[in-house]
Write a protein that holds these residues in place. Sequence first.
Motif, PDB file in Angstrom:
ATOM      1  N   ALA A  72       0.847  -1.188   0.000  1.00  0.00           N
ATOM      2  CA  ALA A  72       0.000   0.000   0.000  1.00  0.00           C
ATOM      3  C   ALA A  72       0.882   1.238   0.000  1.00  0.00           C
ATOM      4  CB  ALA A  72      -0.896   0.008   1.230  1.00  0.00           C
ATOM      5  N   PRO A  73       0.520   2.256  -0.782  1.00  0.00           N
ATOM      6  CA  PRO A  73       1.325   3.480  -0.770  1.00  0.00           C
ATOM      7  C   PRO A  73       1.174   4.191   0.565  1.00  0.00           C
ATOM      8  CG  PRO A  73      -0.660   3.778  -2.079  1.00  0.00           C
ATOM      9  CD  PRO A  73      -0.626   2.342  -1.668  1.00  0.00           C
ATOM     10  N   LYS A  74       2.206   4.946   0.923  1.00  0.00           N
ATOM     11  CA  LYS A  74       2.151   5.689   2.179  1.00  0.00           C
ATOM     12  C   LYS A  74       1.221   6.878   2.013  1.00  0.00           C
ATOM     13  CE  LYS A  74       6.652   4.422   3.918  1.00  0.00           C
ATOM     14  NZ  LYS A  74       7.888   4.876   4.513  1.00  0.00           N
ATOM     15  N   MET A  75       0.316   7.012   2.962  1.00  0.00           N
ATOM     16  CA  MET A  75      -0.629   8.125   2.938  1.00  0.00           C
ATOM     17  C   MET A  75      -0.505   8.873   4.263  1.00  0.00           C
ATOM     18  SD  MET A  75      -3.958   6.330   1.209  1.00  0.00           S
ATOM     19  CE  MET A  75      -4.904   7.818   1.200  1.00  0.00           C
ATOM     20  N   ALA A  76      -0.751  10.155   4.197  1.00  0.00           N
ATOM     21  CA  ALA A  76      -0.699  10.966   5.409  1.00  0.00           C
ATOM     22  C   ALA A  76      -1.883  10.613   6.292  1.00  0.00           C
ATOM     23  CB  ALA A  76      -0.742  12.444   5.049  1.00  0.00           C
ATOM     24  N   ASN A  77      -1.653  10.646   7.591  1.00  0.00           N
ATOM     25  CA  ASN A  77      -2.751  10.429   8.534  1.00  0.00           C
ATOM     26  C   ASN A  77      -3.547  11.717   8.632  1.00  0.00           C
ATOM     27  OD1 ASN A  77      -2.134   7.792   9.168  1.00  0.00           O
ATOM     28  ND2 ASN A  77      -0.651   8.384  10.735  1.00  0.00           N
ATOM     29  N   VAL A  78      -4.818  11.631   8.285  1.00  0.00           N
ATOM     30  CA  VAL A  78      -5.680  12.797   8.296  1.00  0.00           C
ATOM     31  C   VAL A  78      -6.862  12.488   9.194  1.00  0.00           C
ATOM     32  CG1 VAL A  78      -7.127  14.300   6.892  1.00  0.00           C
ATOM     33  CG2 VAL A  78      -5.017  13.387   5.939  1.00  0.00           C
ATOM     34  N   ASN A  79      -7.122  13.372  10.138  1.00  0.00           N
ATOM     35  CA  ASN A  79      -8.267  13.203  11.019  1.00  0.00           C
ATOM     36  C   ASN A  79      -9.410  14.037  10.449  1.00  0.00           C
ATOM     37  OD1 ASN A  79     -10.126  12.959  13.030  1.00  0.00           O
ATOM     38  ND2 ASN A  79      -8.690  13.392  14.711  1.00  0.00           N
ATOM     39  N   LEU A  80     -10.300  13.378   9.723  1.00  0.00           N
ATOM     40  CA  LEU A  80     -11.398  14.076   9.074  1.00  0.00           C
ATOM     41  C   LEU A  80     -12.347  14.720  10.076  1.00  0.00           C
ATOM     42  CD1 LEU A  80     -12.216  11.469   6.285  1.00  0.00           C
ATOM     43  CD2 LEU A  80     -10.864  13.543   6.081  1.00  0.00           C
ATOM     44  N   ALA A  81     -12.483  14.130  11.229  1.00  0.00           N
ATOM     45  CA  ALA A  81     -13.412  14.643  12.232  1.00  0.00           C
ATOM     46  C   ALA A  81     -12.996  16.014  12.759  1.00  0.00           C
ATOM     47  CB  ALA A  81     -13.527  13.658  13.395  1.00  0.00           C
ATOM     48  N   LYS A  82     -11.724  16.326  12.678  1.00  0.00           N
ATOM     49  CA  LYS A  82     -11.234  17.605  13.181  1.00  0.00           C
ATOM     50  C   LYS A  82     -11.167  18.690  12.113  1.00  0.00           C
ATOM     51  CE  LYS A  82      -8.617  15.871  17.103  1.00  0.00           C
ATOM     52  NZ  LYS A  82      -7.337  15.887  17.794  1.00  0.00           N
ATOM     53  N   MET A  83     -11.480  18.324  10.881  1.00  0.00           N
ATOM     54  CA  MET A  83     -11.390  19.295   9.791  1.00  0.00           C
ATOM     55  C   MET A  83     -12.668  20.120   9.719  1.00  0.00           C
ATOM     56  SD  MET A  83      -9.582  16.979   6.836  1.00  0.00           S
ATOM     57  CE  MET A  83      -9.286  18.327   5.711  1.00  0.00           C
ATOM     58  N   SER A  84     -12.499  21.373   9.322  1.00  0.00           N
ATOM     59  CA  SER A  84     -13.656  22.259   9.141  1.00  0.00           C
ATOM     60  C   SER A  84     -14.364  21.894   7.835  1.00  0.00           C
ATOM     61  CB  SER A  84     -13.203  23.721   9.089  1.00  0.00           C
ATOM     62  OG  SER A  84     -12.489  23.973   7.897  1.00  0.00           O
ATOM     63  N   LEU A  85     -15.559  22.425   7.672  1.00  0.00           N
ATOM     64  CA  LEU A  85     -16.300  22.180   6.444  1.00  0.00           C
ATOM     65  C   LEU A  85     -15.529  22.689   5.238  1.00  0.00           C
ATOM     66  CD1 LEU A  85     -18.845  21.285   4.940  1.00  0.00           C
ATOM     67  CD2 LEU A  85     -19.834  23.523   5.431  1.00  0.00           C
ATOM     68  N   LYS A  86     -14.945  23.866   5.371  1.00  0.00           N
ATOM     69  CA  LYS A  86     -14.179  24.461   4.278  1.00  0.00           C
ATOM     70  C   LYS A  86     -12.991  23.563   3.899  1.00  0.00           C
ATOM     71  CE  LYS A  86     -12.420  29.006   3.015  1.00  0.00           C
ATOM     72  NZ  LYS A  86     -12.173  30.359   3.478  1.00  0.00           N
ATOM     73  N   GLU A  87     -12.311  23.018   4.887  1.00  0.00           N
ATOM     74  CA  GLU A  87     -11.174  22.135   4.639  1.00  0.00           C
ATOM     75  C   GLU A  87     -11.628  20.822   3.991  1.00  0.00           C
ATOM     76  OE1 GLU A  87      -8.123  23.326   8.253  1.00  0.00           O
ATOM     77  OE2 GLU A  87      -9.812  21.993   8.697  1.00  0.00           O
ATOM     78  N   LEU A  88     -12.767  20.289   4.434  1.00  0.00           N
ATOM     79  CA  LEU A  88     -13.287  19.055   3.869  1.00  0.00           C
ATOM     80  C   LEU A  88     -13.683  19.240   2.403  1.00  0.00           C
ATOM     81  CD1 LEU A  88     -15.421  17.750   6.855  1.00  0.00           C
ATOM     82  CD2 LEU A  88     -13.390  16.658   5.900  1.00  0.00           C
ATOM     83  N   ILE A  89     -14.295  20.385   2.094  1.00  0.00           N
ATOM     84  CA  ILE A  89     -14.684  20.667   0.712  1.00  0.00           C
ATOM     85  C   ILE A  89     -13.443  20.809  -0.164  1.00  0.00           C
ATOM     86  CG2 ILE A  89     -15.764  22.387  -0.788  1.00  0.00           C
ATOM     87  CD1 ILE A  89     -17.857  22.780   1.473  1.00  0.00           C
TER      88      ILE A  89
END
Length: 127
Positions: free
Chosen positions: A18-35
Motif C-alpha cells: 500500500a502506498p504511504k498516505m498521510a494520517n488525516v483526522n477528518l473529524a477535526k477538519m472544518s467544512l471548508k477544509e473538507l470541501i
Amino acid sequence: MGLIDMARQRAVTKKGKAPKMANVNLAKMSLKELIALQSDVEQAILAARQRERQEILAKMEELAQDAGFSINELVGGKGRGKGKASISAAKYVNPDNRSETWTGRGRKPNWLVAKLNKGSKLEDFAL
C-alpha cells in the motif's frame, strides 16, 4: 474503519504494498477544509483516470503494431459524434439582404420571424 483506512486497503500497488498516505483526522477538519480536500481528491481521481487511460492505450497500440495493424484499423479511426457536422445548403433568403440565409434547420432567424409575423409565408423566401 475510517475513510482513510478504507482508501489504504484499496490502494494496493502492483507490488502488493500500500502506498504511504498521510494520517488525516477528518473529524477535526472544518467544512471548508473538507470541501477543499474533496475537490483535491476529485482532481486526483481525474488525473489518475487519464494516466491509466494513456497507459492502456499505449499497450493497445503496442499489441496492434506487434500484429501488424494500427490501432485505428482495429477500433476505427474516429469516435462517435466527433466528426465534422454536415453543412446544409441555404433554402431561404432574406430579399432585403441576400447575405442573410437560412437552411431550414434549427431556430428560425430573427429576420424571418419578423417577416412571418407581418403576414409573409415561408414559401416567399425559398431559393
